[in-house]
Write a protein that holds these residues in place. Structure first.
Motif, PDB file in Angstrom:
ATOM      1  N   SER A  37      26.920  19.398 -21.859  1.00 44.32           N
ATOM      2  CA  SER A  37      27.246  20.137 -20.415  1.00 44.32           C
ATOM      3  C   SER A  37      26.056  20.482 -19.736  1.00 44.32           C
ATOM      4  O   SER A  37      24.854  20.866 -20.627  1.00 44.32           O
ATOM      5  CB  SER A  37      28.196  21.209 -20.777  1.00 44.32           C
ATOM      6  OG  SER A  37      27.662  22.311 -21.475  1.00 44.32           O
ATOM      7  N   ARG A  85      29.251  15.403 -20.154  1.00 43.46           N
ATOM      8  CA  ARG A  85      30.609  15.589 -19.879  1.00 43.46           C
ATOM      9  C   ARG A  85      30.914  16.492 -18.929  1.00 43.46           C
ATOM     10  O   ARG A  85      32.121  16.570 -18.329  1.00 43.46           O
ATOM     11  CB  ARG A  85      31.339  15.744 -21.134  1.00 43.46           C
ATOM     12  CG  ARG A  85      30.970  14.645 -22.079  1.00 43.46           C
ATOM     13  CD  ARG A  85      32.036  13.261 -21.978  1.00 43.46           C
ATOM     14  NE  ARG A  85      33.215  13.639 -21.954  1.00 43.46           N
ATOM     15  CZ  ARG A  85      33.998  13.665 -23.219  1.00 43.46           C
ATOM     16  NH1 ARG A  85      33.262  13.126 -24.387  1.00 43.46           N
ATOM     17  NH2 ARG A  85      35.417  13.873 -23.037  1.00 43.46           N
ATOM     18  N   ALA A  86      30.277  17.614 -18.679  1.00 45.57           N
ATOM     19  CA  ALA A  86      31.032  18.580 -18.183  1.00 45.57           C
ATOM     20  C   ALA A  86      29.726  19.455 -17.151  1.00 45.57           C
ATOM     21  O   ALA A  86      28.432  19.371 -17.602  1.00 45.57           O
ATOM     22  CB  ALA A  86      31.495  19.797 -18.734  1.00 45.57           C
ATOM     23  N   VAL A 109      33.437  15.910  -9.466  1.00 49.10           N
ATOM     24  CA  VAL A 109      34.934  15.480  -9.899  1.00 49.10           C
ATOM     25  C   VAL A 109      35.067  13.977  -9.767  1.00 49.10           C
ATOM     26  O   VAL A 109      35.536  13.360 -10.693  1.00 49.10           O
ATOM     27  CB  VAL A 109      35.972  16.225  -9.126  1.00 49.10           C
ATOM     28  CG1 VAL A 109      37.441  15.814  -9.592  1.00 49.10           C
ATOM     29  CG2 VAL A 109      36.133  17.778  -9.749  1.00 49.10           C
ATOM     30  N   GLU A 114      34.056  17.322 -15.939  1.00 44.77           N
ATOM     31  CA  GLU A 114      34.779  18.438 -15.673  1.00 44.77           C
ATOM     32  C   GLU A 114      33.757  19.437 -15.062  1.00 44.77           C
ATOM     33  O   GLU A 114      32.749  19.465 -15.303  1.00 44.77           O
ATOM     34  CB  GLU A 114      35.179  18.812 -17.246  1.00 44.77           C
ATOM     35  CG  GLU A 114      36.280  17.675 -17.931  1.00 44.77           C
ATOM     36  CD  GLU A 114      36.877  18.388 -18.818  1.00 44.77           C
ATOM     37  OE1 GLU A 114      37.475  19.598 -18.904  1.00 44.77           O
ATOM     38  OE2 GLU A 114      37.072  17.556 -19.975  1.00 44.77           O
ATOM     39  N   CYS A 135      38.609  22.488 -10.263  1.00 43.08           N
ATOM     40  CA  CYS A 135      37.825  22.911 -11.359  1.00 43.08           C
ATOM     41  C   CYS A 135      38.674  23.061 -12.707  1.00 43.08           C
ATOM     42  O   CYS A 135      39.844  23.255 -12.368  1.00 43.08           O
ATOM     43  CB  CYS A 135      37.093  24.322 -11.086  1.00 43.08           C
ATOM     44  SG  CYS A 135      35.815  24.332  -9.847  1.00 43.08           S
ATOM     45  N   ARG A 136      38.170  22.808 -13.626  1.00 47.95           N
ATOM     46  CA  ARG A 136      39.040  22.823 -15.079  1.00 47.95           C
ATOM     47  C   ARG A 136      39.143  24.369 -15.352  1.00 47.95           C
ATOM     48  O   ARG A 136      40.162  24.928 -15.802  1.00 47.95           O
ATOM     49  CB  ARG A 136      38.044  22.378 -16.309  1.00 47.95           C
ATOM     50  CG  ARG A 136      38.764  22.698 -17.485  1.00 47.95           C
ATOM     51  CD  ARG A 136      40.169  21.759 -17.604  1.00 47.95           C
ATOM     52  NE  ARG A 136      40.711  22.081 -18.875  1.00 47.95           N
ATOM     53  CZ  ARG A 136      40.500  21.639 -20.059  1.00 47.95           C
ATOM     54  NH1 ARG A 136      39.571  20.607 -20.149  1.00 47.95           N
ATOM     55  NH2 ARG A 136      41.168  22.007 -20.940  1.00 47.95           N
TER      56      ARG A 136
END
Length: 347
Positions: A37, A85-86, A109, A114, A135-136
């Motif tokens: 991330s 990933r994020a 997104v 994420e 958002c997550r």
């Protein structure tokens, strides 16, 4: 805070990093893997003035706002950087002082990343509110339960505005966190803040010690915090609302923990600062020795000799003057992947 949480299966348990064993194994071999991330700071401008703000000096000389086109180029670039990933959107400043932040969220997104958001919540309305629903998770930095304590610690009387923002977002998609930095002046409001969070439908209450030069915690204050969290957990927790009192990143008197050696910043430390620089650690925003490159150079410089040289040069004891977000990850690397203290082949 005698126990940090009721269940270990939670977002604040640093042991979750073991999911990324392949990245730890690469670090143990001396490689620099792609980050899991990254953090983006859309703005260095802030509309409140927290007493402890680690970015205040940086903002005083560098008030930056990132152009929308640059943010979109970055979102697209991260989308094709295989292994990322994020993205955490945070700051230097308050992310929503930049009107392009909602567009950034949408593009991240769309690129299958994420997104998490850390905000003071005072500007969350209209397009910003709509985008944030994608958002997550969203963490609201509140640090109080009453308007007068909020105003004293953060320089502005905006607590009611923040609570309205939370109400508008609850149940609309992201997991909501009420973030509470423990300060000698707000400990007595811990229980009340937990109660407010639960009544509003917030998912997580996240309390952790504040590390800032000049702030110390007496034995009495530490015990009061422990007791307040324990009482709130006993009275208020249920299957929809959890209280987390983070201790594993700090010592018994809420002092910070620093690793002797830090080799884990590639996992999640990379920050795209609002001034256009990339720094290797989120706890070193604005520090010259931690600057890796400009935004547009990141793929060329990542894993280079320059990158390795900066990592090798940084000594936590001499160069890290703020809290250490990644000290548990550094311990995991050394104990699990270098020393094999857990006999990890035997499951």
């Amino acid at each position: 805070m005698t126990e940090e949480w009721t269940s270990p299966w939670n977002p604040f348990n640093s042991v979750k990093a073991l999911v990324w064993a392949d990245r730890f194994e690469a670090l143990a071999r001396g490689e620099i893997p792609v980050p899991v991330s990254v953090t983006i700071d859309p703005s260095n401008v802030c509309n409140i003035a927290c007493q402890w703000c680690h970015s205040a000096d940086f903002r005083a000389v560098e008030r930056s706002m990132v152009d929308e086109n640059k943010l979109l180029l970055l979102a697209n670039a991260l989308g094709v950087w295989r292994g990322v990933r994020a993205v955490c959107i945070a700051g230097g400043g308050e992310p929503f002082t930049n009107k392009a932040t909602p567009t950034l969220i949408r593009h991240l997104v769309e690129n299958m990343l994420e997104v998490g958001m850390i905000t003071n919540g005072t500007l969350l309305r209209g397009d910003a509110l709509d985008a944030t629903r994608l958002c997550r998770w969203v963490g609201f930095s509140i640090d109080s339960a009453t308007p007068w304590t909020y105003a004293r610690l953060k320089g502005h009387d905006k607590l009611e505005t923040v609570l309205r923002s939370i109400s508008a977002l609850v149940g609309k998609g992201p997991s909501i966190g009420y973030k509470f930095l423990l300060h000698p002046e707000n400990i007595r409001e811990l229980y009340a803040a937990c109660y407010i969070a639960r009544e509003m439908g917030v998912n997580d209450f996240h309390a952790r010690p504040l590390y800032s030069p000049g702030i110390t915690y007496s034995d009495e204050v530490v015990q009061q915090a422990v007791d307040e969290i324990a009482r709130a957990r006993a009275d208020l927790e249920d299957s929809h609302f959890r209280i987390y009192g983070i201790r594993h990143k700090f010592g018994p008197h809420f002092e910070r923990r620093l690793p002797e050696v830090c080799r884990v910043t590639p996992l999640a430390g990379l920050v795209f600062q609002a001034d256009g620089n990339c720094t290797i650690c989120c706890d070193k925003r604005g520090d010259e020795e931690a600057i890796l490159c400009r935004w547009e150079e990141i793929r060329d410089v990542w894993g280079s000799e320059r990158h390795r040289g900066i990592m090798d040069m940084l000594d936590p004891a001499r160069h890290c003057h703020r809290r250490c977000t990644f000290s548990p990850y550094a311990e995991i690397l050394e104990e699990v992947f270098v020393k094999d203290s857990m006999c990890r082949a035997f499951i």
